[in-house]
Design a protein around this motif. Structure first.
Motif, PDB file in Angstrom:
ATOM      1  N   HIS A   1      24.993  23.816 -18.725  1.00  0.00           N
ATOM      2  CA  HIS A   1      26.403  24.163 -18.593  1.00  0.00           C
ATOM      3  C   HIS A   1      27.074  24.185 -19.965  1.00  0.00           C
ATOM      4  CE1 HIS A   1      30.716  23.417 -17.726  1.00  0.00           C
ATOM      5  NE2 HIS A   1      30.465  24.270 -16.728  1.00  0.00           N
ATOM      6  N   THR A   2      27.998  25.123 -20.155  1.00  0.00           N
ATOM      7  CA  THR A   2      28.752  25.221 -21.403  1.00  0.00           C
ATOM      8  C   THR A   2      30.243  25.290 -21.089  1.00  0.00           C
ATOM      9  OG1 THR A   2      28.659  27.638 -21.454  1.00  0.00           O
ATOM     10  CG2 THR A   2      26.880  26.441 -22.559  1.00  0.00           C
ATOM     11  N   THR A   3      31.048  25.029 -22.096  1.00  0.00           N
ATOM     12  CA  THR A   3      32.505  25.114 -21.997  1.00  0.00           C
ATOM     13  C   THR A   3      33.017  25.960 -23.139  1.00  0.00           C
ATOM     14  OG1 THR A   3      32.590  22.887 -21.060  1.00  0.00           O
ATOM     15  CG2 THR A   3      34.660  23.807 -21.905  1.00  0.00           C
ATOM     16  N   ARG A   4      33.924  26.860 -22.825  1.00  0.00           N
ATOM     17  CA  ARG A   4      34.500  27.724 -23.854  1.00  0.00           C
ATOM     18  C   ARG A   4      35.562  26.932 -24.616  1.00  0.00           C
ATOM     19  NH1 ARG A   4      32.521  32.205 -26.346  1.00  0.00           N
ATOM     20  NH2 ARG A   4      34.190  33.637 -27.013  1.00  0.00           N
TER      21      ARG A   4
ATOM     22  N   GLU B   1      28.864  28.953 -34.492  1.00  0.00           N
ATOM     23  CA  GLU B   1      27.646  28.322 -33.973  1.00  0.00           C
ATOM     24  C   GLU B   1      27.000  27.374 -34.988  1.00  0.00           C
ATOM     25  OE1 GLU B   1      26.643  32.677 -35.023  1.00  0.00           O
ATOM     26  OE2 GLU B   1      28.303  31.531 -34.148  1.00  0.00           O
TER      27      GLU B   1
ATOM     28  N   ALA C   1      36.544  30.789 -30.852  1.00  0.00           N
ATOM     29  CA  ALA C   1      35.957  30.164 -29.662  1.00  0.00           C
ATOM     30  C   ALA C   1      34.454  30.397 -29.614  1.00  0.00           C
ATOM     31  CB  ALA C   1      36.617  30.696 -28.405  1.00  0.00           C
ATOM     32  N   LEU C   2      33.767  29.491 -28.943  1.00  0.00           N
ATOM     33  CA  LEU C   2      32.339  29.618 -28.688  1.00  0.00           C
ATOM     34  C   LEU C   2      32.007  28.839 -27.428  1.00  0.00           C
ATOM     35  CD1 LEU C   2      30.249  27.315 -31.070  1.00  0.00           C
ATOM     36  CD2 LEU C   2      32.674  26.989 -30.630  1.00  0.00           C
ATOM     37  N   ASP C   3      30.832  29.116 -26.887  1.00  0.00           N
ATOM     38  CA  ASP C   3      30.370  28.388 -25.713  1.00  0.00           C
ATOM     39  C   ASP C   3      29.666  27.113 -26.177  1.00  0.00           C
ATOM     40  OD1 ASP C   3      31.280  30.290 -23.853  1.00  0.00           O
ATOM     41  OD2 ASP C   3      29.520  31.548 -24.264  1.00  0.00           O
TER      42      ASP C   3
ATOM     43  N   PRO D   1      27.633  23.716 -25.512  1.00  0.00           N
ATOM     44  CA  PRO D   1      26.792  23.056 -24.503  1.00  0.00           C
ATOM     45  C   PRO D   1      27.272  21.631 -24.226  1.00  0.00           C
ATOM     46  CG  PRO D   1      25.467  24.030 -26.268  1.00  0.00           C
ATOM     47  CD  PRO D   1      26.888  24.067 -26.726  1.00  0.00           C
ATOM     48  N   ASP D   2      27.122  21.209 -22.988  1.00  0.00           N
ATOM     49  CA  ASP D   2      27.487  19.840 -22.621  1.00  0.00           C
ATOM     50  C   ASP D   2      26.738  18.813 -23.463  1.00  0.00           C
ATOM     51  OD1 ASP D   2      29.184  20.845 -20.759  1.00  0.00           O
ATOM     52  OD2 ASP D   2      28.002  20.259 -19.002  1.00  0.00           O
TER      53      ASP D   2
END
Length: 637
Positions: free
Chosen positions: A3-6, A165, A199-201, A203-204
């Motif tokens: 799962h990722t969060t923006r 990133e 912004a980037l995705d 990871p948890d």
């Protein structure tokens, strides 16, 4: 894929930092418990927005604190880190250009002291879409160079997040250095202002709780055996204890070793507090600003056991302290760089606590001779009487600094912390202050930065409060250093953080004035005097009408002015008592005579004197310098 969060880079970094934990045996605490920040166009929309969002959504995630100067933010982080034995520090965020440049002195201080501080200076646009922006440097030969590149030589770690990133690997690498006892110092992550807001995705896994276990390496068996052989063969061993003993939480192990063996201890500035001043083996400071007791034993020592010291020129008295021609250095240090100093053939690369435990076991039954023990006791008793005499009130209208230190000592509690950094006070405190608590002596003397005192004291007080301690922090500062950086008094007022500041007014730079005199420069440029237009210098008698007490009072601080007179020392002692009883900060202003010096400790500091001069004072100083330098030993390394 997990799962990722923006999130923006700024938001991701704030949440990442909030979930980093230092683990040192059974001790666990947040590595970065809070962030300082001064905002400008370079970070207001990036880290500034992220900190505001965290404050609105989850106020305990990453607490934010104001500061009045970017350099002072770093000093506060360093003061906090020392009180927490390098297990935690603050992050400090600054804007582009001058904001970032203001942090450079703090970065150098942190690195010189081997104390962690996380610096987050902003950079100009990575895309260069708006080039050049306000406060951007321009170098035609290299357009990529910016202010933040100046952090490279003063940081233990430096990197720049040029793409979102990159944050993941850079943040993890930064935490590794912050929590490594051999590598720690200023850790700098440069953040371009556009990248902070991109912004980037995320990871948890990046945002999850992560523990950083402090390395406590045990000594290599062969190195320990060599050290034990050298110590067993010694007739006049001496321990030089540095800050590494405190950062390893090893003062109990040191005490056990010296009580079992009788080996005496001299301390560096950073090592003050490793033993209570009354301990029979504690001879006080060693080196250029050391005590006569420690320096006399250092001169004859046949084995010097350095524990957690970087052997600065003050600790070695510019390589004149150790005069035994056959002296052997046993250097115990977690950092190989420091363990190998002075060309030692007995480096022990290990954590101080682990090494002391194993040394104590291997040296069971070893003790110094009765004659050496008698010498240790005699030298300590003689110096203690000397300090008593230095502390005795003279009744003069302008007291000397030793009397002032004695009054502060008498009025303070054993657990109180004295904070200092620059001028004549570090030398006098190293000789005279009677430390009664492992964290009670906080003198920044690796960089000896004028202006550290109030900001560093505020950081030390934050550190005490974070540990649930209400111990008082007593900042001692001269007028020269006070004028360099006093604005964090406003920060203390804003947050209701209590400091006791003893402001010693001597109308100039007492330390450098004395040094100037000894090298034949006749105190030139070291006195605060009105400009003499005829002589074109500041050497006249017209003292400036500057009211530093009024300055402190203008910040909203309770200010006490000690009037010159025979009762000044009694008045100072009483004022400190009232300040300790008060819940608010207090500044106590007292005038002193800068020509009254602390007792001589027979230390020397190598400051070269002009080889030729038209001044008789300089020629005389040169002759004395050459004589003093004859005692200097060309130790290897």
């Amino acid at each position: 894929m997990g799962h990722t969060t923006r999130m923006t880079v700024g938001q991701a970094l704030v949440e990442f930092l909030a979930n980093q934990w230092t683990v040192d045996g059974d001790h666990v605490e947040r590595t970065i418990p809070a962030t300082f920040g001064i905002f400008g166009h370079g970070n207001v929309a990036g880290l500034g927005q992220a900190l505001r969002q965290a404050n609105a959504d989850r106020p305990d995630l990453m607490p934010y604190h104001q500061a009045r100067n970017e350099q002072a933010m770093v000093h506060q982080a360093v003061g906090f880190a020392r009180m927490h034995r390098r297990r935690a520090t603050y992050a400090a965020a600054a804007s582009v250009g001058p904001g970032a440049a203001n942090m450079l002195t703090g970065a150098a201080l942190a690195t010189a002291n081997r104390l962690p501080a996380l610096l987050l200076p902003s950079d100009t646009f990575a895309t260069r879409v708006a080039d050049p922006v306000l406060q951007q440097l321009e170098h035609p030969h290299d357009p990529g160079i910016q202010v933040t590149d100046a952090f490279r030589p003063v940081s233990r770690f430096f990197d720049r997040v040029q793409r979102p990133e990159q944050l993941f690997s850079i943040a993890l690498a930064a935490m590794r250095v912050l929590t490594d006892p051999a590598e720690t110092g200023a850790v700098t992550i440069a953040l371009p202002e556009d990248v902070q807001a991109e912004a980037l995705d995320v990871p948890d896994e990046f945002l999850a709780r992560r523990e950083w276990h402090v390395r406590r390496p045990r000594p290599d068996r062969g190195a320990l055996e060599r050290a034990v052989r050298a110590i067993r063969a010694a007739e006049r061993p001496l321990i030089v204890a540095g800050g590494g003993v405190l950062y390893a939480d090893a003062e109990n192990e040191l005490r056990a070793l010296v009580e079992a063996t009788g080996i005496p201890v001299g301390t560096s500035q950073a090592g003050g507090g490793v033993l209570d001043w009354e301990h029979p083996q504690n001879l006080g400071g060693v080196g250029a600003t050391g005590t006569l007791a420690a320096n006399r034993l250092a001169a004859d020592a046949d084995v010097v056991i350095g524990i957690g010291t970087r052997y600065s020129d003050f600790t070695t008295a510019s390589r004149t302290a150790f005069q035994n021609p056959d002296v052997t250095f046993v250097n115990i240090n977690v950092a190989p760089f420091d363990a190998h100093k002075h060309g030692t053939q007995v480096p022990v690369i290990a954590d101080a606590r682990e090494a002391l435990v194993e040394l104590a076991d291997a040296l069971a039954g070893v003790s110094v001779s009765a004659a050496y023990a008698e010498t240790i006791a005699r030298e300590k008793a003689d110096w203690d009487r000397t300090v008593d005499e230095a502390f005795a009130p003279s009744g003069l209208a302008l007291p000397g600094q030793p009397e002032i230190i004695g009054a502060v000592q008498a009025a303070s509690a054993p657990e109180d912390v004295v904070v200092q950094a620059a001028g004549s006070l570090p030398g006098d405190l190293h000789k005279l202050w009677r430390v009664r608590d492992p964290l009670g002596y906080h003198v920044e003397y690796a960089f000896s930065c004028m202006g550290y005192e109030i900001a560093g004291g505020l950081g030390a007080k934050r550190g005490a409060l974070a540990d649930g301690s209400d111990r008082d922090v007593i900042v001692m500062v001269g007028d020269g250093s006070y004028l360099m950086l006093n604005t964090e008094l406003v920060t203390a007022v804003a947050e209701g953080i209590k400091l006791i500041v003893v402001l010693i007014q001597n109308h100039g730079y007492a330390s450098i004035g004395h040094l100037s005199e000894t090298v034949g420069s006749e105190r030139f440029g070291t006195q605060y005097r009105a400009y003499d237009r005829d002589e074109r210098n500041f050497q006249g008698e017209d003292i400036l009408p500057v009211d530093l007490a009024a300055n402190a009072r203008s910040y909203g601080i309770e200010t006490v002015e000690i009037a010159p007179g025979p009762g000044a020392i009694d008045d100072l002692r009483a004022a400190i008592g009232r300040a300790k009883a008060s819940p608010e900060s207090t500044v106590i202003h007292i005038n002193s005579d800068p020509l009254i010096y602390a007792p001589d400790g027979a230390g020397w500091w190598d400051v070269p004197v002009a080889e030729v001069s038209t001044l008789e004072a300089t020629r005389s100083a040169r002759a004395d310098y050459l004589e003093q330098r004859r005692a200097q030993r060309p130790l290897l390394g």
